[in-house]
Design a protein around this motif. Structure first.
Motif, mmCIF file in Angstrom:
data_model
loop_
_atom_site.group_PDB
_atom_site.id
_atom_site.type_symbol
_atom_site.label_atom_id
_atom_site.label_comp_id
_atom_site.label_asym_id
_atom_site.label_seq_id
_atom_site.Cartn_x
_atom_site.Cartn_y
_atom_site.Cartn_z
ATOM 1 N N SER A 1 0.505 26.528 -3.126
ATOM 2 C CA SER A 1 0.751 25.246 -3.782
ATOM 3 C C SER A 1 0.862 24.155 -2.724
ATOM 4 O O SER A 1 1.336 24.395 -1.618
ATOM 5 C CB SER A 1 2.014 25.296 -4.633
ATOM 6 N N VAL B 1 8.185 22.771 -6.793
ATOM 7 C CA VAL B 1 7.412 23.905 -7.307
ATOM 8 C C VAL B 1 8.372 25.075 -7.497
ATOM 9 O O VAL B 1 9.020 25.519 -6.550
ATOM 10 C CB VAL B 1 6.254 24.283 -6.355
ATOM 11 N N THR C 1 4.438 29.968 -8.653
ATOM 12 C CA THR C 1 2.980 30.025 -8.739
ATOM 13 C C THR C 1 2.586 31.488 -8.885
ATOM 14 O O THR C 1 3.130 32.351 -8.194
ATOM 15 C CB THR C 1 2.281 29.434 -7.493
ATOM 16 N N VAL D 1 6.604 23.638 -12.362
ATOM 17 C CA VAL D 1 7.100 22.534 -11.539
ATOM 18 C C VAL D 1 8.333 21.928 -12.188
ATOM 19 O O VAL D 1 8.299 21.579 -13.372
ATOM 20 C CB VAL D 1 6.011 21.451 -11.357
#
Length: 158
Positions: free
Chosen positions: A3, A47, A50, A61
Motif C-alpha cells: 500500500s 491503512v 491489505t 482504510v
C-alpha cells in the motif's frame, strides 16, 4: 499487496498494488481510494489492512473526517475486488473475518464496504449491514455494491 499514499492538490490517493504472484494474475492493477483532503486531514488516514489472494483483493482504510456525527469514533472504508474466476465462498469468508476483526478493534466506527463483487453474494455473510446500491451497475446485474453498518445512513444525494 503493497500500500502507498500520494497527495495531490485536492486528494490523498491510497493505493494497494496487486501482487502478481499472490493474485495469480498476469496483469498489473490493484485497488485505490481517493480521499478529499477538504473532507479529511491526510494525517488522519491510516491503512488498516491489505489482502491479495486469487479470490479477493481488499484494502481497508481508517479515516477521521473533519466532521463526523458524535456516535462514530471514525470511519473505515473497505474496498474490495472479487474477480469473476474467484471462489465466492472463500472471498466472502475473507471479507467476513476482516470486517469482524475491524468491528472488534473499532466498535464505534462507521464501516462501509465498496467494490466490484461480481458473482459473490454477501447478505448472509454481512448481517447487520445494509446494501445501498439498488440499481443495475452492469447490464441487468448489480455487481458494484456498497454496504454500511448503519441502516438508514444518509449516503445518497438528491
Amino acid at each position: 499487496m503493497e500500500s502507498r499514499t500520494q497527495q495531490s492538490n485536492c486528494f490523498l490517493m491510497v493505493r494497494a498494488d496487486r501482487d502478481r504472484t499472490l493474485s495469480r494474475k498476469k496483469s498489473a492493477g490493484g485497488l485505490i481510494l481517493y480521499v478529499n483532503i477538504k473532507w479529511c486531514n491526510p494525517g488522519h488516514v491510516t491503512v488498516k489492512e491489505t489482502i491479495c489472494t486469487p479470490d479477493i483483493e481488499l484494502l481497508a482504510v481508517g479515516l477521521r473526517p473533519y466532521y463526523l456525527p458524535r456516535e462514530f469514533s471514525h470511519a473505515i472504508v473497505v474496498v474490495v475486488y472479487i474477480p469473476p474466476s474467484a471462489n465466492a465462498a472463500r472471498a466472502c469468508d475473507v471479507i467476513h473475518s476482516t470486517v469482524a476483526r475491524l468491528q472488534t478493534d473499532h466498535p464505534g466506527a462507521f464501516l462501509t464496504i465498496n467494490g466490484d463483487f461480481n458473482h459473490a453474494k454477501l447478505p448472509k455473510t454481512l448481517t447487520g449491514f445494509t446494501q445501498y446500491v439498488k440499481c443495475s451497475t452492469r447490464e441487468n446485474k448489480i455487481l458494484d455494491m456498497m454496504y454500511a453498518n448503519v441502516k438508514e445512513a444518509p449516503l445518497t444525494t438528491t
